[in-house]
Design an enzyme around this catalytic site. Structure first.
Site, short mmCIF file in Angstrom:
data_model
loop_
_atom_site.label_atom_id
_atom_site.label_comp_id
_atom_site.label_asym_id
_atom_site.label_seq_id
_atom_site.Cartn_x
_atom_site.Cartn_y
_atom_site.Cartn_z
N HIS A 177 0.60 3.41 -3.20
CA HIS A 177 2.01 3.49 -2.77
C HIS A 177 2.87 3.94 -3.95
O HIS A 177 3.29 3.14 -4.77
CB HIS A 177 2.45 2.12 -2.26
CG HIS A 177 3.74 2.14 -1.48
ND1 HIS A 177 4.59 3.23 -1.47
CD2 HIS A 177 4.33 1.20 -0.68
CE1 HIS A 177 5.64 2.95 -0.70
NE2 HIS A 177 5.50 1.73 -0.20
N GLY A 178 3.11 5.25 -3.98
CA GLY A 178 3.94 5.80 -5.07
C GLY A 178 5.32 6.21 -4.57
O GLY A 178 6.01 6.98 -5.22
N HIS A 180 9.14 5.42 -2.04
CA HIS A 180 10.17 4.51 -1.53
C HIS A 180 10.88 3.63 -2.56
O HIS A 180 11.47 2.62 -2.19
CB HIS A 180 9.59 3.62 -0.41
CG HIS A 180 9.01 4.40 0.72
ND1 HIS A 180 8.24 3.84 1.70
CD2 HIS A 180 9.07 5.72 1.02
CE1 HIS A 180 7.85 4.77 2.56
NE2 HIS A 180 8.35 5.92 2.16
N TYR A 182 9.52 1.84 -5.14
CA TYR A 182 8.76 0.72 -5.70
C TYR A 182 8.24 1.10 -7.10
O TYR A 182 8.62 2.14 -7.63
CB TYR A 182 7.66 0.29 -4.72
CG TYR A 182 8.25 -0.24 -3.43
CD1 TYR A 182 8.93 -1.46 -3.42
CD2 TYR A 182 8.23 0.51 -2.26
CE1 TYR A 182 9.52 -1.93 -2.25
CE2 TYR A 182 8.83 0.04 -1.09
CZ TYR A 182 9.48 -1.18 -1.09
OH TYR A 182 10.08 -1.64 0.05
C1 LIG Z 1 8.58 -2.48 9.68
C2 LIG Z 1 8.24 -1.40 8.71
C3 LIG Z 1 7.51 -1.68 7.57
C4 LIG Z 1 7.16 -0.67 6.65
N1 LIG Z 1 6.37 -0.97 5.58
C5 LIG Z 1 5.93 0.02 4.77
C6 LIG Z 1 4.95 -0.25 3.76
O1 LIG Z 1 4.45 -1.36 3.58
N2 LIG Z 1 4.55 0.80 2.98
C7 LIG Z 1 5.06 2.07 3.14
O2 LIG Z 1 4.68 2.98 2.40
N3 LIG Z 1 5.96 2.34 4.12
C8 LIG Z 1 6.38 1.36 4.94
N4 LIG Z 1 7.23 1.67 5.99
C9 LIG Z 1 7.57 3.08 6.27
C10 LIG Z 1 6.59 3.68 7.30
O3 LIG Z 1 5.29 3.83 6.74
C11 LIG Z 1 7.05 5.06 7.80
O4 LIG Z 1 7.06 5.97 6.72
C12 LIG Z 1 8.43 5.04 8.46
O5 LIG Z 1 8.54 3.98 9.40
C13 LIG Z 1 8.75 6.36 9.13
O6 LIG Z 1 7.86 6.61 10.20
P1 LIG Z 1 8.35 6.40 11.76
O7 LIG Z 1 9.64 7.16 11.87
O8 LIG Z 1 7.25 6.98 12.58
O9 LIG Z 1 8.55 4.94 11.95
C14 LIG Z 1 7.60 0.67 6.88
C15 LIG Z 1 8.37 0.95 8.03
C16 LIG Z 1 8.68 -0.05 8.93
C17 LIG Z 1 9.46 0.30 10.17
#
Ligand SMILES: Cc1cc2nc3c(=O)[nH]c(=O)nc-3n(C[C@H](O)[C@H](O)[C@H](O)COP(=O)(O)O)c2cc1C
Length: 351
Positions: A177-178, A180, A182
Site C-alpha cells: 500500500h503505497g 492514499h 499513508y
Molecule cells: C470502506 C472502504 C475502505 C477502504 N479501505 C482501503 C484500504 O484498506 N486500502 C486501500 O488501498 N484502499 C482502501 N479503500 C479504497 C478502495 O480500495 C477503492 O480504491 C475506492 O473505494 C474506490 O473504488 P470504488 O469507487 O469502486 O469504491 C477503501 C474504500 C472504502 C469505501
C-alpha cells in the site's frame, strides 16, 4: 453470452491466475479483534462469497505490518504467529472456491494516534501532523516522530517479513500500500516529507523509501506476486493533485522499473477524471508502462469494460459495489440490478 466479454475473460497477471479480469479493491472493514489483530470465520466467509462469485483477484483489506502501523480500531495484522494462523482460514476459503487472494500490506505512518498503537508515537518521514481527525476515532492526528535511518531500516525489514508471512498464511502474493497518504506516500509527497537526507528532496529522491520497501519485498517473495498501489489522492488532503501528472507518472514508473516491479495499481477515486489534456490517469500510465495495470475508481460494469477494451488496464478493481453486492458478477451477468452502496447500512456488517 454476457455483454461484458472482456470483464469475464480469464487472465494471468505474472504469477497470479485470475478467473476474470476483475479485482476486489482493498477495503478496510475493522472486523478483526482489536487487541490481537486476528481475523475470524465471519471474515473468511465474507471473502469466500466474492471468490465464489468469480472475482478474479481479491485484494484483502489493509493488513498492518506492526503494532505501530495501525490507524483504525479492528484492523488485522500479519506479524504475529496467531495472526498468520487465523489468515489460513481466509485463504483456504478463497482457494476452495477457485479464487486468488493477496494481502494488502500497510503502515499508516502519521495517520494514527498513540491510543491506537499501544501508547507509541506515530512515525513518519518528518515531524509534521496531518490535518484532520483519525476516522472513526474522532481525535486529531498527532505530531509524528521523525523516523531515523535505523527506524527506516527496521520498517523496511518488517515489510519483507510480512510478505513472507503472507505466503505462509496461504496468500498468493501481496500488494504494497503505497497510496492514499499513508507511510510510503508520506515519503513520496512534498508536504509530508521535508527530509534533507537521501530520503527527501525532489520527487525522484522522495521515492527512495518506496523503492527500498519494494526491493525488500521482491527479494523476499519474488516480483511476479507483488503489486504496488500508488495514487495522487491522499485521505488527509482530498483536494491534492499532482502539479504535473505526466511528469509524476514518468518518475514513478522509472522508479518501478529500477527495482523490477511487474504489476502496478494506480489508484483514483474517479477513473475517468481528466488529469491532463483530457486524458485519464491510466491512459497516461499506459504510455510509459506496458506491463499489467489494475485500474479503479467508481467503475461501473460498462465503464470497466470500456477501459479494458481501450487497453488502458488489464484488470478492473471494484470497491464499494462489492461491499453491497457479494454476488456482483452474478447480478451483472444476469442483468439484475445492483444494490446501491450505502455506508450507513453496509459498513456496520459483513454480508
Ligand atoms: C470502506 C472502504 C475502505 C477502504 N479501505 C482501503 C484500504 O484498506 N486500502 C486501500 O488501498 N484502499 C482502501 N479503500 C479504497 C478502495 O480500495 C477503492 O480504491 C475506492 O473505494 C474506490 O473504488 P470504488 O469507487 O469502486 O469504491 C477503501 C474504500 C472504502 C469505501
Amino acid at each position: 453470452m454476457t455483454r461484458y466479454s472482456k470483464l469475464f475473460e480469464q487472465t494471468q497477471l505474472e504469477g497470479l491466475q485470475l478467473k476474470t479480469k476483475t479485482a476486489m479493491a482493498p477495503m478496510t472493514r475493522c472486523f478483526a479483534d482489536d487487541e490481537t489483530g486476528v481475523v475470524n470465520t465471519e471474515i473468511a466467509e465474507y471473502y469466500r462469497r466474492r471468490a465464489k462469485d468469480g472475482i478474479g483477484l481479491i485484494i484483502s483489506e489493509g493488513v498492518v505490518i506492526s503494532d505501530r502501523a495501525k490507524g483504525n480500531p479492528g484492523v488485522p495484522g500479519i506479524y504475529t504467529q496467531e495472526q498468520i494462523e487465523a489468515w489460513k482460514e481466509v485463504t483456504n476459503a478463497v482457494h476452495d472456491e477457485g479464487g486468488t487472494i493477496i494481502a494488502q500490506i500497510w503502515h499508516v505512518g502519521r495517520l494514527s494516534h498513540h491510543e491506537l498503537i499501544k501508547g507509541q508515537q506515530p512515525q513518519a518521514p518528518s515531524a509534521i501532523a496531518a490535518a484532520g481527525q483519525v476516522p472513526r476515532f474522532r481525535k486529531p492526528y498527532e505530531i509524528p516522530e521523525e523516523m531515523t535511518k535505523a527506524d527506516i531500516k527496521e520498517v523496511v525489514a518488517q515489510y519483507a517479513q510480512v510478505a513472507k508471512n503472507a505466503l505462509e498464511a496461504g496468500f498468493d502474493g501481496v500488494e504494497i500500500h503505497g497510496a492514499h497518504g499513508y507511510l510510503i506516500d508520506q515519503f513520496n509527497s512534498e508536504f509530508s516529507n521535508k527530509r534533507t537526507d537521501e530520503y527527501g528532496g525532489d520527487l525522484k529522491q522522495r521515492l527512495t523509501f518506496m523503492k527500498e520497501v519494494i526491493s525488500a519485498v521482491i527479494n523476499a517473495i519474488g516480483a511476479e506476486r507483488v503489486i504496488i498501489r500508488f495514487s495522487p489522492h491522499k485521505v488527509d488532503a482530498p483536494e491534492y493533485r499532482w502539479d504535473d501528472a505526466e511528469k509524476a507518472i514518468q518518475t514513478y514508473v522509472e522508479a518501478f522499473k529500477e527495482v523490477g516491479v511487474k504489476i502496478i495499481h494506480p489508484s483514483m477515486l474517479n477513473f475517468y477524471e481528466d488529469v491532463k489534456d483530457g486524458k485519464n490517469l491510466y491512459e497516461i500510465v499506459r504510455n510509459y508502462w506496458s506491463g499489467p495495470i489494475i485500474g479503479v475508481g467508481d467503475l461501473t460494469p460498462e465503464s470497466a469494460e470500456r477501459a479494458l477494451e481501450a487497453g488502458w488496464i488489464d484488470v478492473a478493481a471494484i470497491g464499494r459495489p462489492l461491499i453491497s453486492n457479494p454476488d456482483y458478477l452474478h447480478r451483472i451477468q444476469q442483468g439484475e440490478p445492483l444494490v446501491e452502496y450505502d455506508a450507513a447500512t453496509h459498513l456496520p456488517k459483513l454480508i
